[in-house]
Design a protein around this motif. Structure first.
Motif, PDB file in Angstrom:
ATOM      1  N   ALA A  70       0.706  -1.237   0.014  1.00 12.48           N
ATOM      2  CA  ALA A  70       0.060  -0.078  -0.154  1.00 12.48           C
ATOM      3  C   ALA A  70       0.665   1.269  -0.180  1.00 12.48           C
ATOM      4  N   MET A  71       0.593   2.096  -0.861  1.00 17.24           N
ATOM      5  CA  MET A  71       1.183   3.453  -1.116  1.00 17.24           C
ATOM      6  C   MET A  71       0.134   4.575  -0.299  1.00 17.24           C
ATOM      7  N   VAL A  72       0.928   5.299   0.771  1.00 19.06           N
ATOM      8  CA  VAL A  72       0.204   6.266   1.335  1.00 19.06           C
ATOM      9  C   VAL A  72       1.114   7.583   1.202  1.00 19.06           C
ATOM     10  N   GLN A  73       0.377   8.664   1.874  1.00 20.94           N
ATOM     11  CA  GLN A  73       1.320   9.828   2.053  1.00 20.94           C
ATOM     12  C   GLN A  73       1.968   9.550   3.445  1.00 20.94           C
ATOM     13  N   ASP A  74       3.238  10.399   3.045  1.00 21.29           N
ATOM     14  CA  ASP A  74       4.240  10.329   4.281  1.00 21.29           C
ATOM     15  C   ASP A  74       3.291  10.888   5.559  1.00 21.29           C
ATOM     16  N   GLY A 133      -2.720  -5.927  15.705  1.00 24.04           N
ATOM     17  CA  GLY A 133      -1.868  -7.299  15.576  1.00 24.04           C
ATOM     18  C   GLY A 133      -1.156  -7.379  14.299  1.00 24.04           C
ATOM     19  N   PHE A 134      -1.082  -6.388  13.348  1.00 25.52           N
ATOM     20  CA  PHE A 134      -0.421  -6.622  12.110  1.00 25.52           C
ATOM     21  C   PHE A 134       0.820  -5.821  11.862  1.00 25.52           C
ATOM     22  N   SER A 135       1.808  -6.861  11.612  1.00 28.13           N
ATOM     23  CA  SER A 135       3.318  -6.406  11.622  1.00 28.13           C
ATOM     24  C   SER A 135       3.348  -5.832  10.154  1.00 28.13           C
ATOM     25  N   THR A 136       4.068  -4.731  10.076  1.00 26.87           N
ATOM     26  CA  THR A 136       4.223  -4.104   8.569  1.00 26.87           C
ATOM     27  C   THR A 136       5.697  -3.686   8.463  1.00 26.87           C
ATOM     28  N   THR A 137       6.185  -3.392   7.259  1.00 27.27           N
ATOM     29  CA  THR A 137       7.390  -2.991   6.901  1.00 27.27           C
ATOM     30  C   THR A 137       7.250  -1.636   6.002  1.00 27.27           C
ATOM     31  N   LEU A 172       4.605  13.124  -9.169  1.00 25.74           N
ATOM     32  CA  LEU A 172       4.798  14.164  -8.396  1.00 25.74           C
ATOM     33  C   LEU A 172       6.445  14.218  -7.960  1.00 25.74           C
ATOM     34  N   ARG A 173       6.867  12.989  -8.087  1.00 25.45           N
ATOM     35  CA  ARG A 173       8.376  12.998  -7.497  1.00 25.45           C
ATOM     36  C   ARG A 173       8.662  13.511  -6.294  1.00 25.45           C
ATOM     37  N   GLU A 174       7.759  13.177  -5.435  1.00 23.65           N
ATOM     38  CA  GLU A 174       7.729  13.636  -4.082  1.00 23.65           C
ATOM     39  C   GLU A 174       7.751  12.159  -3.263  1.00 23.65           C
ATOM     40  N   GLY A 175       8.329  12.209  -2.025  1.00 22.85           N
ATOM     41  CA  GLY A 175       8.423  11.157  -1.005  1.00 22.85           C
ATOM     42  C   GLY A 175       6.755  10.622  -0.665  1.00 22.85           C
ATOM     43  N   ASN A 176       6.702   9.250  -0.916  1.00 24.38           N
ATOM     44  CA  ASN A 176       5.706   8.842  -0.174  1.00 24.38           C
ATOM     45  C   ASN A 176       5.917   7.637   0.616  1.00 24.38           C
ATOM     46  N   THR A 177       4.910   6.921   1.173  1.00 26.96           N
ATOM     47  CA  THR A 177       5.430   5.529   2.001  1.00 26.96           C
ATOM     48  C   THR A 177       4.664   4.492   1.555  1.00 26.96           C
ATOM     49  N   THR A 178       5.693   3.358   1.277  1.00 31.11           N
ATOM     50  CA  THR A 178       4.918   1.976   0.961  1.00 31.11           C
ATOM     51  C   THR A 178       4.963   1.058   1.867  1.00 31.11           C
ATOM     52  N   LEU A 179       3.988   0.461   2.200  1.00 30.91           N
ATOM     53  CA  LEU A 179       3.875  -0.416   3.348  1.00 30.91           C
ATOM     54  C   LEU A 179       3.533  -1.769   2.897  1.00 30.91           C
ATOM     55  N   LEU A 180       4.351  -3.087   3.466  1.00 28.45           N
ATOM     56  CA  LEU A 180       4.197  -4.152   3.061  1.00 28.45           C
ATOM     57  C   LEU A 180       3.623  -4.821   4.194  1.00 28.45           C
ATOM     58  N   VAL A 181       2.418  -5.479   4.038  1.00 24.20           N
ATOM     59  CA  VAL A 181       1.683  -6.210   5.165  1.00 24.20           C
ATOM     60  C   VAL A 181       1.575  -7.768   4.547  1.00 24.20           C
ATOM     61  N   PHE A 202      -2.232  -2.543  -3.757  1.00 21.46           N
ATOM     62  CA  PHE A 202      -2.133  -3.959  -4.327  1.00 21.46           C
ATOM     63  C   PHE A 202      -1.985  -5.226  -3.414  1.00 21.46           C
ATOM     64  N   VAL A 203      -3.000  -6.131  -3.721  1.00 22.30           N
ATOM     65  CA  VAL A 203      -2.908  -7.426  -3.102  1.00 22.30           C
ATOM     66  C   VAL A 203      -2.502  -8.488  -3.838  1.00 22.30           C
ATOM     67  N   VAL A 204      -1.289  -9.175  -3.435  1.00 17.40           N
ATOM     68  CA  VAL A 204      -0.753 -10.289  -4.295  1.00 17.40           C
ATOM     69  C   VAL A 204      -0.679 -11.503  -3.511  1.00 17.40           C
ATOM     70  N   ASP A 205      -0.731 -12.667  -4.125  1.00 19.52           N
ATOM     71  CA  ASP A 205      -0.676 -13.903  -3.510  1.00 19.52           C
ATOM     72  C   ASP A 205       0.790 -14.313  -3.001  1.00 19.52           C
ATOM     73  N   VAL A 206       1.096 -14.850  -1.948  1.00 19.26           N
ATOM     74  CA  VAL A 206       2.285 -15.101  -1.422  1.00 19.26           C
ATOM     75  C   VAL A 206       2.668 -16.754  -1.695  1.00 19.26           C
ATOM     76  N   ASP A 207       3.583 -17.071  -2.247  1.00 15.21           N
ATOM     77  CA  ASP A 207       3.870 -18.385  -2.449  1.00 15.21           C
ATOM     78  C   ASP A 207       4.613 -19.138  -1.183  1.00 15.21           C
ATOM     79  N   ARG A 208       5.375 -18.311  -0.724  1.00 16.42           N
ATOM     80  CA  ARG A 208       6.060 -18.994   0.604  1.00 16.42           C
ATOM     81  C   ARG A 208       6.343 -18.013   1.634  1.00 16.42           C
ATOM     82  N   PHE A 209       6.062 -18.415   2.898  1.00 15.82           N
ATOM     83  CA  PHE A 209       6.470 -17.492   3.919  1.00 15.82           C
ATOM     84  C   PHE A 209       7.297 -18.159   4.868  1.00 15.82           C
ATOM     85  N   GLU A 210       8.371 -17.474   5.086  1.00 14.86           N
ATOM     86  CA  GLU A 210       9.276 -18.025   6.194  1.00 14.86           C
ATOM     87  C   GLU A 210       9.969 -17.000   6.820  1.00 14.86           C
ATOM     88  N   LYS A 211       9.976 -17.678   8.257  1.00 13.10           N
ATOM     89  CA  LYS A 211      10.556 -16.521   9.344  1.00 13.10           C
ATOM     90  C   LYS A 211      11.431 -17.429  10.151  1.00 13.10           C
TER      91      LYS A 211
END
Ligand code: 2BA
Length: 108
Positions: A6-10, A24-28, A37-46, A98-107
């Motif tokens: 998800a792209m959101v404004q800073d 309870g949702f972790s994000t990066t 605009l060539r301005e900063g924004n924030t992309t979140l991975l959840v 964007f919502v995409v399928d995850v083939d594999r998740f490892e931690k």
């Protein structure tokens, strides 16, 4: 499992991340730049379970505001004359996701 990108404004990012963590949702959080605009924004991975996608999108949507912004187009030289176009107003959306399928998740 799905990955919500998800792209959101800073300005909205701290509130969005806090709300996701509260539920309870972790994000990066990635520092990104909009191509137009060539301005900063924030992309979140959840990374979330399939059943949580709508909840996560609702949280992000609820904390993201749409704002109007003036853009000054680059001056152009036409027939030897420099034309300075008027600023144009654009509406920067609250969020783009964007919502995409995850083939594999490892931690480890
Ligand atoms: P920017 O690319 O900097 O775009 C900022 C805003 O400028 C856009 O808001 C839109 O209102 C306007 N805009 C973009 N391209 C335009 C064009 N060719 N002509 C006129 N106006 C234009 P949003 O659509 O809400 O997008 C906000 C940010 O989300 C974008 O920043 C970009 O970083 C990201 N984004 C939007 N759509 C995307 C997509 N399909 N793929 C990847 N990133 C996207």
């Amino acid at each position: 499992m799905k990955l919500v990108i998800a792209m959101v404004q800073d300005r909205d990012a701290p509130s969005v991340v806090a709300a996701l963590l509260e539920q309870g949702f972790s994000t990066t959080k990635l520092a990104s730049t909009g191509g137009f605009l060539r301005e900063g924004n924030t992309t979140l991975l959840v990374g979330v379970q399939d059943g949580d996608v709508e909840r996560v999108l609702a949280i992000i949507r609820s904390r993201s505001r749409s704002r109007k912004q003036l853009v000054s187009p680059v001056p152009q030289v036409v027939a030897g004359e420099t034309c300075v176009p008027c600023p144009v107003e654009v509406t920067v959306g609250g969020m783009t996701a964007f919502v995409v399928d995850v083939d594999r998740f490892e931690k480890a």
